[in-house]
Design an enzyme around this catalytic site. Structure first.
Site, PDB file in Angstrom:
ATOM      1  N   ILE A  13      46.262  30.554  49.081  1.00  0.00           N
ATOM      2  CA  ILE A  13      45.397  29.635  48.804  1.00  0.00           C
ATOM      3  C   ILE A  13      45.953  28.363  48.686  1.00  0.00           C
ATOM      4  CG2 ILE A  13      43.355  28.681  47.479  1.00  0.00           C
ATOM      5  CD1 ILE A  13      42.840  31.529  46.159  1.00  0.00           C
ATOM      6  N   SER A  86      49.210  37.028  41.009  1.00  0.00           N
ATOM      7  CA  SER A  86      47.791  36.997  41.395  1.00  0.00           C
ATOM      8  C   SER A  86      47.057  38.498  41.695  1.00  0.00           C
ATOM      9  CB  SER A  86      47.573  36.106  42.552  1.00  0.00           C
ATOM     10  OG  SER A  86      47.807  36.489  43.795  1.00  0.00           O
ATOM     11  N   THR A 101      54.980  34.161  34.333  1.00  0.00           N
ATOM     12  CA  THR A 101      54.433  32.905  35.241  1.00  0.00           C
ATOM     13  C   THR A 101      53.159  32.295  34.827  1.00  0.00           C
ATOM     14  OG1 THR A 101      55.776  33.508  37.090  1.00  0.00           O
ATOM     15  CG2 THR A 101      53.593  32.370  37.388  1.00  0.00           C
ATOM     16  N   ASP A 136      37.204  33.645  38.547  1.00  0.00           N
ATOM     17  CA  ASP A 136      36.136  34.149  37.973  1.00  0.00           C
ATOM     18  C   ASP A 136      36.311  35.218  37.063  1.00  0.00           C
ATOM     19  OD1 ASP A 136      36.431  35.999  39.922  1.00  0.00           O
ATOM     20  OD2 ASP A 136      34.428  35.750  40.754  1.00  0.00           O
ATOM     21  N   LYS A 165      45.412  34.668  33.188  1.00  0.00           N
ATOM     22  CA  LYS A 165      44.985  33.507  33.762  1.00  0.00           C
ATOM     23  C   LYS A 165      43.896  32.967  32.517  1.00  0.00           C
ATOM     24  CE  LYS A 165      44.813  32.090  37.021  1.00  0.00           C
ATOM     25  NZ  LYS A 165      45.776  30.993  37.986  1.00  0.00           N
ATOM     26  N   ASN A 190      36.403  35.520  44.706  1.00  0.00           N
ATOM     27  CA  ASN A 190      37.444  36.043  45.549  1.00  0.00           C
ATOM     28  C   ASN A 190      37.637  35.118  46.917  1.00  0.00           C
ATOM     29  OD1 ASN A 190      36.705  38.357  43.724  1.00  0.00           O
ATOM     30  ND2 ASN A 190      38.166  39.347  45.062  1.00  0.00           N
ATOM     31  N   LEU A 201      42.407  43.140  49.167  1.00  0.00           N
ATOM     32  CA  LEU A 201      41.236  44.258  50.136  1.00  0.00           C
ATOM     33  C   LEU A 201      41.328  43.716  51.325  1.00  0.00           C
ATOM     34  CD1 LEU A 201      39.026  46.407  49.689  1.00  0.00           C
ATOM     35  CD2 LEU A 201      37.364  44.594  49.733  1.00  0.00           C
ATOM     36  N   TYR A 218      38.714  52.238  46.435  1.00  0.00           N
ATOM     37  CA  TYR A 218      38.728  52.577  44.929  1.00  0.00           C
ATOM     38  C   TYR A 218      37.407  53.252  44.320  1.00  0.00           C
ATOM     39  CZ  TYR A 218      43.164  49.828  44.815  1.00  0.00           C
ATOM     40  OH  TYR A 218      44.741  49.347  44.794  1.00  0.00           O
ATOM     41  N   ARG A 225      31.825  42.116  44.699  1.00  0.00           N
ATOM     42  CA  ARG A 225      32.718  40.625  44.508  1.00  0.00           C
ATOM     43  C   ARG A 225      32.003  39.899  44.980  1.00  0.00           C
ATOM     44  NH1 ARG A 225      34.669  43.525  41.143  1.00  0.00           N
ATOM     45  NH2 ARG A 225      36.837  44.117  40.957  1.00  0.00           N
ATOM     46  N   HIS A 295      38.586  49.064  36.198  1.00  0.00           N
ATOM     47  CA  HIS A 295      38.221  48.174  37.075  1.00  0.00           C
ATOM     48  C   HIS A 295      36.593  47.271  37.009  1.00  0.00           C
ATOM     49  CE1 HIS A 295      37.417  48.487  41.648  1.00  0.00           C
ATOM     50  NE2 HIS A 295      37.575  47.491  41.592  1.00  0.00           N
TER      51      HIS A 295
HETATM   52  P1  NAD Z   1      49.210  34.154  46.022  1.00  0.00           P
HETATM   53  O1  NAD Z   1      49.661  35.378  45.023  1.00  0.00           O
HETATM   54  O2  NAD Z   1      49.272  34.329  47.295  1.00  0.00           O
HETATM   55  O3  NAD Z   1      50.254  33.039  45.700  1.00  0.00           O
HETATM   56  C1  NAD Z   1      50.836  32.772  44.665  1.00  0.00           C
HETATM   57  C2  NAD Z   1      52.222  31.718  44.947  1.00  0.00           C
HETATM   58  O4  NAD Z   1      52.657  31.293  43.577  1.00  0.00           O
HETATM   59  C3  NAD Z   1      53.144  32.243  45.815  1.00  0.00           C
HETATM   60  O5  NAD Z   1      53.547  31.438  46.882  1.00  0.00           O
HETATM   61  C4  NAD Z   1      54.340  32.592  44.775  1.00  0.00           C
HETATM   62  O6  NAD Z   1      55.596  32.440  45.297  1.00  0.00           O
HETATM   63  C5  NAD Z   1      54.191  31.263  43.763  1.00  0.00           C
HETATM   64  N1  NAD Z   1      54.733  31.645  42.550  1.00  0.00           N
HETATM   65  C6  NAD Z   1      54.495  32.960  41.664  1.00  0.00           C
HETATM   66  N2  NAD Z   1      55.154  32.825  40.673  1.00  0.00           N
HETATM   67  C7  NAD Z   1      55.670  31.412  40.625  1.00  0.00           C
HETATM   68  C8  NAD Z   1      56.721  30.740  39.718  1.00  0.00           C
HETATM   69  N3  NAD Z   1      56.955  31.334  38.474  1.00  0.00           N
HETATM   70  N4  NAD Z   1      57.035  29.432  39.987  1.00  0.00           N
HETATM   71  C9  NAD Z   1      56.589  28.756  41.338  1.00  0.00           C
HETATM   72  N5  NAD Z   1      55.943  29.626  41.963  1.00  0.00           N
HETATM   73  C10 NAD Z   1      55.481  30.978  41.758  1.00  0.00           C
HETATM   74  O7  NAD Z   1      48.016  33.668  45.026  1.00  0.00           O
HETATM   75  P2  NAD Z   1      46.739  33.113  45.750  1.00  0.00           P
HETATM   76  O8  NAD Z   1      45.914  34.195  46.051  1.00  0.00           O
HETATM   77  O9  NAD Z   1      47.218  31.908  46.612  1.00  0.00           O
HETATM   78  O10 NAD Z   1      46.089  32.433  44.386  1.00  0.00           O
HETATM   79  C11 NAD Z   1      46.544  31.115  44.012  1.00  0.00           C
HETATM   80  C12 NAD Z   1      46.002  30.783  42.533  1.00  0.00           C
HETATM   81  O11 NAD Z   1      44.502  30.983  42.779  1.00  0.00           O
HETATM   82  C13 NAD Z   1      46.077  31.578  41.460  1.00  0.00           C
HETATM   83  O12 NAD Z   1      46.359  30.873  40.414  1.00  0.00           O
HETATM   84  C14 NAD Z   1      45.041  32.630  41.307  1.00  0.00           C
HETATM   85  O13 NAD Z   1      44.910  33.039  39.959  1.00  0.00           O
HETATM   86  C15 NAD Z   1      43.860  31.646  41.650  1.00  0.00           C
HETATM   87  N6  NAD Z   1      42.796  32.364  42.417  1.00  0.00           N
HETATM   88  C16 NAD Z   1      43.062  33.207  43.384  1.00  0.00           C
HETATM   89  C17 NAD Z   1      41.759  33.786  44.049  1.00  0.00           C
HETATM   90  C18 NAD Z   1      41.807  34.646  45.081  1.00  0.00           C
HETATM   91  O14 NAD Z   1      40.980  35.351  45.780  1.00  0.00           O
HETATM   92  N7  NAD Z   1      43.200  34.919  45.911  1.00  0.00           N
HETATM   93  C19 NAD Z   1      40.630  33.369  43.521  1.00  0.00           C
HETATM   94  C20 NAD Z   1      40.472  32.531  42.457  1.00  0.00           C
HETATM   95  C21 NAD Z   1      41.655  32.152  41.900  1.00  0.00           C
HETATM   96  P1  TYD Z   2      41.461  42.671  45.347  1.00  0.00           P
HETATM   97  O1  TYD Z   2      41.387  42.124  46.652  1.00  0.00           O
HETATM   98  O2  TYD Z   2      42.724  43.212  44.605  1.00  0.00           O
HETATM   99  O3  TYD Z   2      40.918  41.374  44.464  1.00  0.00           O
HETATM  100  P2  TYD Z   2      40.346  41.419  42.877  1.00  0.00           P
HETATM  101  O4  TYD Z   2      40.767  42.954  42.142  1.00  0.00           O
HETATM  102  O5  TYD Z   2      41.103  40.231  42.448  1.00  0.00           O
HETATM  103  O6  TYD Z   2      38.847  41.318  42.821  1.00  0.00           O
HETATM  104  O7  TYD Z   2      40.328  43.834  45.523  1.00  0.00           O
HETATM  105  C1  TYD Z   2      39.048  43.335  45.631  1.00  0.00           C
HETATM  106  C2  TYD Z   2      38.106  44.698  45.444  1.00  0.00           C
HETATM  107  O8  TYD Z   2      38.682  45.716  46.221  1.00  0.00           O
HETATM  108  C3  TYD Z   2      38.349  45.222  43.985  1.00  0.00           C
HETATM  109  O9  TYD Z   2      37.072  45.785  43.442  1.00  0.00           O
HETATM  110  C4  TYD Z   2      39.237  46.242  44.202  1.00  0.00           C
HETATM  111  C5  TYD Z   2      38.919  46.793  45.488  1.00  0.00           C
HETATM  112  N1  TYD Z   2      40.215  47.393  46.444  1.00  0.00           N
HETATM  113  C6  TYD Z   2      39.919  48.711  46.911  1.00  0.00           C
HETATM  114  O10 TYD Z   2      38.820  49.332  46.660  1.00  0.00           O
HETATM  115  N2  TYD Z   2      41.122  49.196  47.468  1.00  0.00           N
HETATM  116  C7  TYD Z   2      42.110  48.438  47.667  1.00  0.00           C
HETATM  117  O11 TYD Z   2      43.287  49.077  48.274  1.00  0.00           O
HETATM  118  C8  TYD Z   2      42.359  47.218  46.987  1.00  0.00           C
HETATM  119  C9  TYD Z   2      43.531  46.487  47.079  1.00  0.00           C
HETATM  120  C10 TYD Z   2      41.005  46.900  46.371  1.00  0.00           C
END
Ligand code: NAD
Ligand code: TYD
Length: 354
Positions: A13, A86, A101, A136, A165, A190, A201, A218, A225, A295
């Protein structure tokens, strides 16, 4: 030049946020602070590597001295804090990095920001913002008929990821109430889209489908989601940064509640259309595997506060966002191959061993 400091801007993100931000010719510069863990990829930032407004610093947010130097050198007008561990499944297998972290790192960043902000005066001090990007998942799990999460839903995190978080959200809140640090928090559902690491996923299923591997759902595949296209997540963050009320939290979501089975069916159908197999459907690769411990069954998010106060709405439907995402993965196999390092292969071998 005025700057914002973005943490985690080489991740999914954060990377999208930096690319979107700099696509505006009038935007402030970005100090991109990222440790480059397995989830961080410089290749994501290739489109802005030559842009003088983008400064990349490979820095751990737990390193207070390095953060102090960056604040002093670039005097950012805002912090947008994405950096985190994350992935829920990794938090179950090895929670220590999540505590380090997500909790200690956020605390260290808050301390560095507070010290810097205390040294500002007049307009610069009043204009400074610290935006914390959260999830969330801090609200726990819903039953099928429960109301969606609102900003006042109780915190009931269930995984080491969501608990870490939640702890970071509480610290951010405390820095507003105790020290007056001008903070904002977003709790988003998500996200999906380009540059998503193929352990989550949607990108995992696309990647496995294309390489003829099983699509591991799973449990019964009926966990739900709410899905939001990543550019819409980024636009919500920009709105909250620009006009959010200090100390407030804003829920962000797509209004797209889908079971995992529905998501994977939709992905298979898109791939059948865009890259048909010689015979059969990608759906044939779906397999049901052992459930994730603890889960969460359902996430659903009420975004009416963000819509009412800031006029935000997502631009993409789930169908258009998912189609764009699948097409992006088909067009960017080089990026996928690049991020699927030895570390990634070890993870997949461990997680899906059975
Ligand atoms: P990601 O895992 O893809 O990226 C995380 C980034 O943080 C990576 O570039 C990693 O190198 C960096 N990082 C990790 N530890 C670090 C540290 N100690 N110091 C500096 N950099 C560090 O995560 P994402 O999916 O892009 O999520 C970004 C943020 O958004 C997170 O805070 C996550 O909780 C939040 N978020 C994610 C989702 C989602 O669906 N992916 C949804 C809601 C909120
Ligand atoms: P994920 O992308 O890991 O996001 P989060 O757990 O943060 O919601 O998973 C999304 C949903 O998909 C969650 O219900 C777990 C499920 N999932 C599977 O069923 N199989 C998989 O291999 C993965 C990674 C996730």
């Amino acid at each position: 030049m005025s700057h914002i400091l973005v943490t985690g801007g080489a991740g999914f993100i954060g990377g999208n946020f930096v690319l979107n931000w700099l696509s505006n010719a009038d935007a402030d510069g970005v100090i991109n602070v990222d440790k480059l863990t397995y989830a961080g990829n410089r290749r994501t930032l290739a489109p802005v590597e030559g842009d003088p407004r983008h400064v990349f610093s490979q820095t751990d947010i737990c390193d207070r001295a390095a953060l102090d130097r960056l604040f002093a050198a670039y005097e950012p007008r805002a912090v947008v804090h994405f950096a985190a561990e994350s992935h829920v499944d990794r938090s179950i297998r090895a929670p220590a990095d999540f505590i380090q972290t997500n909790i200690i790192g956020t605390f260290t960043l808050l301390e560095a920001a507070r010290t810097y902000w205390n040294g500002l005066d007049g307009d610069a001090k009043a204009a400074f913002r610290f935006l914390h990007v959260s999830t969330d998942e801090v609200f726990g799990s819903l039953g099928p008929t429960d109301s969606r999460f609102s900003e006042t839903s109780p915190y009931t995190p269930n995984s080491p990821y969501s608990a870490s978080k939640a702890a970071s959200d509480h610290l951010v809140r405390a820095y507003y109430h105790t020290y007056g640090l001008p903070v904002l928090t977003t709790n988003c559902s998500n996200s999906y889209g380009p540059y998503h690491f193929p352990e989550k996923l949607i990108p995992l299923m696309i990647t496995n489908a294309l390489s003829g591997k099983p699509l591991p759902l799973y449990g019964d595949g009926r966990n739900v989601r709410d899905w939001l296209y990543v550019e819409d997540h980024c636009s919500a963050i920009r709105e909250v940064l620009a006009r959010g009320r200090l100390g407030e939290t804003y829920n962000v979501g797509g209004g797209n509640e889908k079971s995992n089975l529905e998501v994977v069916h939709a992905l298979c159908d898109l791939l059948d259309w865009l890259k048909p197999k010689d015979s059969g459907s990608y759906r044939d690769q779906i397999t049901f595997v052992k459930d994730r411990p603890g889960h969460d069954r359902r996430y659903a998010i009420d975004t009416s506060k963000l819509e009412r106060e800031l006029g935000w709405k997502p631009a993409k439907t789930f169908e258009t966002g998912l189609c764009k995402t699948v097409q992006w993965y088909l067009d960017n196999q080089a990026w996928v191959q690049d991020v699927m390092s030895g570390e990634y292969r070890n993870w997949v071998a461990k997680q899906y061993a059975a």
